[in-house]
Scaffold this motif. Structure first.
Motif, PDB file in Angstrom:
ATOM      1  N   TRP A 117       0.843  -1.197   0.000  1.00 60.39           N
ATOM      2  CA  TRP A 117       0.000   0.000   0.000  1.00 60.39           C
ATOM      3  C   TRP A 117       0.880   1.249   0.000  1.00 60.39           C
ATOM      4  N   ASN A 118       0.358   2.290  -0.670  1.00 64.06           N
ATOM      5  CA  ASN A 118       1.014   3.595  -0.676  1.00 64.06           C
ATOM      6  C   ASN A 118       0.070   4.635  -0.089  1.00 64.06           C
ATOM      7  N   PHE A 119       0.615   5.560   0.670  1.00 64.44           N
ATOM      8  CA  PHE A 119      -0.201   6.561   1.342  1.00 64.44           C
ATOM      9  C   PHE A 119       0.280   7.980   1.057  1.00 64.44           C
ATOM     10  N   ASP A 120       0.819   8.193  -0.150  1.00 60.73           N
ATOM     11  CA  ASP A 120       1.293   9.522  -0.499  1.00 60.73           C
ATOM     12  C   ASP A 120       0.195  10.388  -1.111  1.00 60.73           C
ATOM     13  N   GLU A 121      -0.965   9.793  -1.446  1.00 58.33           N
ATOM     14  CA  GLU A 121      -2.066  10.574  -1.982  1.00 58.33           C
ATOM     15  C   GLU A 121      -2.787  11.295  -0.843  1.00 58.33           C
ATOM     16  N   ILE A 122      -3.202  12.527  -1.107  1.00 59.72           N
ATOM     17  CA  ILE A 122      -3.848  13.332  -0.077  1.00 59.72           C
ATOM     18  C   ILE A 122      -5.121  13.954  -0.642  1.00 59.72           C
ATOM     19  N   ASP A 123      -6.073  14.185   0.248  1.00 59.71           N
ATOM     20  CA  ASP A 123      -7.296  14.870  -0.134  1.00 59.71           C
ATOM     21  C   ASP A 123      -7.942  15.412   1.121  1.00 59.71           C
ATOM     22  N   LEU A 124      -8.856  16.352   0.938  1.00 60.93           N
ATOM     23  CA  LEU A 124      -9.540  16.966   2.071  1.00 60.93           C
ATOM     24  C   LEU A 124     -10.988  16.515   2.193  1.00 60.93           C
ATOM     25  N   LEU A 125     -11.523  15.906   1.145  1.00 60.95           N
ATOM     26  CA  LEU A 125     -12.918  15.481   1.140  1.00 60.95           C
ATOM     27  C   LEU A 125     -13.024  14.021   0.728  1.00 60.95           C
ATOM     28  N   PRO A 126     -14.087  13.342   1.146  1.00 61.73           N
ATOM     29  CA  PRO A 126     -14.272  11.942   0.748  1.00 61.73           C
ATOM     30  C   PRO A 126     -14.564  11.821  -0.745  1.00 61.73           C
ATOM     31  N   ASP A 127     -14.354  10.616  -1.259  1.00 58.29           N
ATOM     32  CA  ASP A 127     -14.716  10.286  -2.631  1.00 58.29           C
ATOM     33  C   ASP A 127     -15.913   9.344  -2.593  1.00 58.29           C
ATOM     34  N   ILE A 128     -16.382   8.920  -3.764  1.00 54.76           N
ATOM     35  CA  ILE A 128     -17.575   8.097  -3.847  1.00 54.76           C
ATOM     36  C   ILE A 128     -17.367   6.707  -3.261  1.00 54.76           C
ATOM     37  N   GLY A 129     -16.129   6.197  -3.282  1.00 57.52           N
ATOM     38  CA  GLY A 129     -15.861   4.818  -2.875  1.00 57.52           C
ATOM     39  C   GLY A 129     -15.693   3.941  -4.094  1.00 57.52           C
ATOM     40  N   ALA A 130     -16.164   2.669  -4.006  1.00 55.20           N
ATOM     41  CA  ALA A 130     -15.998   1.712  -5.111  1.00 55.20           C
ATOM     42  C   ALA A 130     -14.541   1.691  -5.560  1.00 55.20           C
ATOM     43  N   THR A 131     -13.627   1.562  -4.592  1.00 50.49           N
ATOM     44  CA  THR A 131     -12.200   1.751  -4.874  1.00 50.49           C
ATOM     45  C   THR A 131     -11.623   0.707  -5.819  1.00 50.49           C
ATOM     46  N   THR A 132     -12.171  -0.510  -5.862  1.00 52.43           N
ATOM     47  CA  THR A 132     -11.609  -1.525  -6.748  1.00 52.43           C
ATOM     48  C   THR A 132     -11.846  -1.195  -8.214  1.00 52.43           C
ATOM     49  N   LYS A 133     -12.753  -0.281  -8.499  1.00 57.58           N
ATOM     50  CA  LYS A 133     -13.000   0.117  -9.877  1.00 57.58           C
ATOM     51  C   LYS A 133     -12.191   1.348 -10.266  1.00 57.58           C
ATOM     52  N   HIS A 134     -11.363   1.854  -9.349  1.00 55.15           N
ATOM     53  CA  HIS A 134     -10.591   3.062  -9.626  1.00 55.15           C
ATOM     54  C   HIS A 134      -9.155   2.777 -10.050  1.00 55.15           C
ATOM     55  N   TYR A 135      -8.762   1.503 -10.150  1.00 54.72           N
ATOM     56  CA  TYR A 135      -7.390   1.218 -10.571  1.00 54.72           C
ATOM     57  C   TYR A 135      -7.113   1.780 -11.961  1.00 54.72           C
ATOM     58  N   GLY A 136      -8.075   1.670 -12.849  1.00 58.01           N
ATOM     59  CA  GLY A 136      -7.874   2.127 -14.219  1.00 58.01           C
ATOM     60  C   GLY A 136      -8.420   3.504 -14.502  1.00 58.01           C
ATOM     61  N   VAL A 137      -8.810   4.244 -13.465  1.00 57.89           N
ATOM     62  CA  VAL A 137      -9.366   5.583 -13.648  1.00 57.89           C
ATOM     63  C   VAL A 137      -8.245   6.587 -13.924  1.00 57.89           C
ATOM     64  N   TYR A 138      -8.496   7.509 -14.847  1.00 55.56           N
ATOM     65  CA  TYR A 138      -7.542   8.580 -15.139  1.00 55.56           C
ATOM     66  C   TYR A 138      -7.790   9.739 -14.171  1.00 55.56           C
ATOM     67  N   ASN A 139      -6.900   9.879 -13.192  1.00 49.28           N
ATOM     68  CA  ASN A 139      -6.973  10.997 -12.267  1.00 49.28           C
ATOM     69  C   ASN A 139      -6.311  12.228 -12.871  1.00 49.28           C
ATOM     70  N   VAL A 140      -6.406  13.341 -12.166  1.00 45.03           N
ATOM     71  CA  VAL A 140      -5.840  14.593 -12.683  1.00 45.03           C
ATOM     72  C   VAL A 140      -4.355  14.441 -12.965  1.00 45.03           C
ATOM     73  N   GLU A 141      -3.628  13.776 -12.057  1.00 44.16           N
ATOM     74  CA  GLU A 141      -2.180  13.619 -12.233  1.00 44.16           C
ATOM     75  C   GLU A 141      -1.822  12.611 -13.323  1.00 44.16           C
ATOM     76  N   ASP A 142      -2.804  11.869 -13.842  1.00 43.76           N
ATOM     77  CA  ASP A 142      -2.545  10.911 -14.919  1.00 43.76           C
ATOM     78  C   ASP A 142      -2.673  11.533 -16.303  1.00 43.76           C
ATOM     79  N   ILE A 143      -3.117  12.758 -16.378  1.00 40.25           N
ATOM     80  CA  ILE A 143      -3.263  13.453 -17.654  1.00 40.25           C
ATOM     81  C   ILE A 143      -2.040  14.337 -17.869  1.00 40.25           C
ATOM     82  N   TYR A 144      -1.406  14.187 -19.020  1.00 35.88           N
ATOM     83  CA  TYR A 144      -0.202  14.943 -19.351  1.00 35.88           C
ATOM     84  C   TYR A 144      -0.487  15.928 -20.489  1.00 35.88           C
ATOM     85  N   TYR A 145       0.380  16.930 -20.588  1.00 31.25           N
ATOM     86  CA  TYR A 145       0.267  17.947 -21.620  1.00 31.25           C
ATOM     87  C   TYR A 145       1.551  17.919 -22.449  1.00 31.25           C
TER      88      TYR A 145
END
Length: 673
Positions: A117-145
């Motif tokens: 497990w890694n715990f370097d991700e931070i947030d101030l508010l909860p998310d929806i959950g369903a975490t096993t479906k978020h492995y392949g989700v494109y988060n903000v830091e996964d989008i490049y320019y």
């Protein structure tokens, strides 16, 4: 499912024609720019690139690969890498990331079992959950320019398991030296070897970056639309588990093994619009940007929806309110606006003050009135946050910090992230980071509704308190070594509780004695992780080894990981056919020690802690044959090939079989125009 495939095909066709159109347009712009280069100062970059790309005989040459820049959300800049290394083989998977710390389920696009497990991700508010479906989700830091001298296209293809494919088509181009856009679509379909585990996904991404002519205004924005759909079967029945463990030859066709149900599916929808832009009120010195003042704004609008549907109730999940056509659906919207002001000084560093407003809305379309109380249908509100950032670099030493605090009684929270790094020389770098985070658990711990009676709750859990200290050494001569020490208070998890009215299905052996429920641990979690990787080379042969040691010295009854995880690759690589082909071939060995891995619950799309079934550590051998021809990298792999002779009775999670032997291949191809 056919409609999903039709939509996928339509998206790919649209992207294909857009690529052709934009490539032609971009080529026209380059030619037009070169004609007016002597009179237009705005085309300086085009003139420079054109001058570099012309040889003595007047023919255009490809710009250097370093000019094809990739820029992260944190402004870290790299360039397109078309080499073939062992790390490229490790990343040639569904996630397109090194999945050393993950154990995949039997089908592509299904959940993973976390080996660490890694715990370097931070947030101030909860998310929806369903975490096993978020492995392949494109988060903000996964989008490049990007910033590219000519149009760039990348095509990714890899075979899946039965009747499907995994493709990712990407295209980017600079319409002008200051304006870039990128467009991409990832599609996945895999039937799988077992009954009712079809995975079907689509992910559309579009990004734009812009810099004004006077170098004062900068903009980066992107849009993501993604759906992750999975048929669910609840794993093997107790009788089928026995047959699987005994390696019964009659069931080498895995579709013959009985699963708990064949009439369920869940899906996560995600849409996000992100905008980050700033203006230099005081431009500062052109070369050093000393005393520069910026004002900026970041907008993040995220919309998520998760649903679970099942035709007939399953005994193992307890009683249900409906006798058929069960359907659970939850929605979550979050709109965040961040305003910031930054002052840059060469002597003091970069100071940023930031203010943030977030509006959140999570919930259902109904309230539940039960004998035990009322289950509300919605959690919504507004949160204001304040904080700041600091960054300073002196030679090879870099210091940065980020802090934010919620000014809210409904959802209190805060985080502190500090990092210090020092570059000893070109081959050695050391950094240390501290992350302190206090935030509420995800919304599905606080409120959940379902047609299953057991999956209805409203909780008021305390904030999860996390402190993580990590140190990393990147050294080509010694090794890449990382160490992290994590402490968690109020650890929130899904566990099992006793069913007061258990039942057993005499035909399948399925029992409802244990039911999943959200829980909060009243003790402390103490977690140590040590990881090292090193490559040894001799002539055309190489040995790449990664080893990880973990120790949960407190809270091991709810936080479970294997003690050791290792991956080792022995391979040969060299140029063949007068350097027309670069060959890489060898064997990769993976192993982890036994531990009580989390189970998987499809109603929640979450993992849950269990103490009855130990996941036995097992050895995995893969033979790979990779090649690079021009800008194309070809991958061919025999996965888990020792099971051809030994058979397979290993698991990814309780009642979730691991993958059998399979032959898979694919390609990553970059096109530079």
């Amino acid at each position: 499912m056919p409609q999903l495939n039709i939509d996928m095909t339509k998206h790919l066709i649209i992207i294909f024609f857009l690529m052709i159109s934009f490539q032609s347009f971009s080529q026209f712009e380059v030619q037009k720019g070169s004609k007016s280069a002597s009179t237009s100062n705005s085309n300086t970059t085009l003139r420079t690139n054109e001058a570099k790309s012309k040889s003595n005989n007047g023919k255009k040459e490809k710009p250097p690969i370093e000019d094809y820049k990739i820029i992260s959300i944190e402004n870290d800049t790299t360039y397109v890498d078309t080499t073939l290394t062992i790390n490229k083989d490790y990343k040639f998977n569904y996630l397109r990331k090194d999945n050393f710390e993950l154990l995949p389920f039997s089908n592509v696009g299904q959940p993973y079992t976390n080996l660490a497990w890694n715990f370097d991700e931070i947030d101030l508010l909860p998310d929806i959950g369903a975490t096993t479906k978020h492995y392949g989700v494109y988060n903000v830091e996964d989008i490049y320019y990007y910033n590219v001298p000519t149009p760039l296209t990348e095509l990714f293809f890899k075979t899946t398991f039965e009747q499907g494919q995994n493709v990712d088509a990407f295209f980017t181009s600079n319409i002008s030296p200051r304006l870039n856009f990128s467009i991409a679509y990832r599609g996945l379909r895999s039937l799988g070897k077992y009954q009712n585990i079809l995975a079907s996904q689509g992910a559309f991404r579009f990004g734009v970056s812009y810099q004004s002519k006077n170098d004062r205004y900068y903009l980066r924005t992107h849009f993501v639309s993604q759906d992750i759909n999975n048929q669910e079967n609840g794993g093997l029945t107790p009788k089928a588990n026995t047959l699987y463990q005994n390696k019964d030859d009659e069931f080498s066709d895995r579709s013959l093994l009985e699963v708990n149900f064949e009439d369920a599916e869940n899906e996560l929808f995600l849409k996000r619009f992100y905008l980050d832009h700033y203006y230099k009120v005081v431009k500062g010195n052109d070369s050093t940007q000393n005393n520069q003042i910026r004002i900026g704004h970041t907008l993040n609008f995220t919309d998520k929806e998760f649903w679970y549907k099942q035709t007939d109730p399953f005994l193992g999940y307890g009683d249900s309110y409906q006798n058929s056509e069960l359907s659970d659906e939850v929605e979550y919207q979050r709109v965040s606006n961040l305003l910031y002001a930054q002052y840059r000084n060469n002597l003091l560093g970069d100071f940023t003050f930031q203010v943030k407003h977030s509006n959140y809305n999570y919930g259902y379309q109904r309230k539940l009135i039960l004998d035990s109380g009322v289950i509300p249908n919605r959690i919504k509100g507004d949160v204001f946050s304040v904080g700041g950032r600091y960054q300073k670099q002196i030679g090879g030493f870099k210091l940065s910090g980020d802090v934010m605090v919620n000014l809210s009684d409904e959802f209190s929270g805060n985080y502190l992230k500090a990092n210090a790094s020092y570059k000893l020389d070109e081959e050695n770098k050391v950094d240390a980071s501290l992350v302190v985070n206090s935030s509420a658990p995800n919304f599905n711990y606080l409120l959940f509704q379902s047609d299953y009676e057991n999956y209805n709750w409203s909780n008021n859990f305390d904030n999860i308190q996390k402190q993580d200290l990590s140190v990393n050494l990147n050294s080509k001569k010694i090794a890449n070594i990382s160490a992290s020490l994590t402490q968690i208070n109020n650890f929130t998890y899904f566990g099992l509780k006793d069913n007061p009215n258990p039942e057993v299905d005499e035909d399948t052996g399925v029992s409802s004695a244990k039911l999943v429920t959200p829980l909060q641990y009243d003790g402390n979690i103490g977690y140590l992780k040590l990881k090292a990787d090193k490559e040894f080379c001799y002539s055309s042969f190489a040995f790449n080894s990664t080893i990880m040691y973990q120790n949960v010295f407190s809270g091991e009854e709810v936080f479970k990981v294997p003690d050791f995880v290792t991956r080792n690759s022995l391979y040969y690589e060299d140029f063949w056919f007068d350097k027309a082909l670069y060959l890489q071939t060898g064997i990769t060995y993976n192993y982890f020690t036994s531990f009580y891995a989390n189970g998987y619950d499809p109603v929640l799309a979450e993992s849950y802690v269990q103490n009855s079934t130990e996941l036995e550590g097992f050895h995995r051998f893969d033979f790979f044959f990779n090649a690079k021809v021009d800008q194309a990298r070809i991958f061919f792999k025999l996965e888990n090939f020792t099971t051809i002779l030994l058979g397979n009775n290993h698991y990814s999670a309780p009642s979730q079989p691991y993958r059998d032997f399979s032959i898979r291949f694919g390609i990553v191809w970059d096109f530079f125009l």
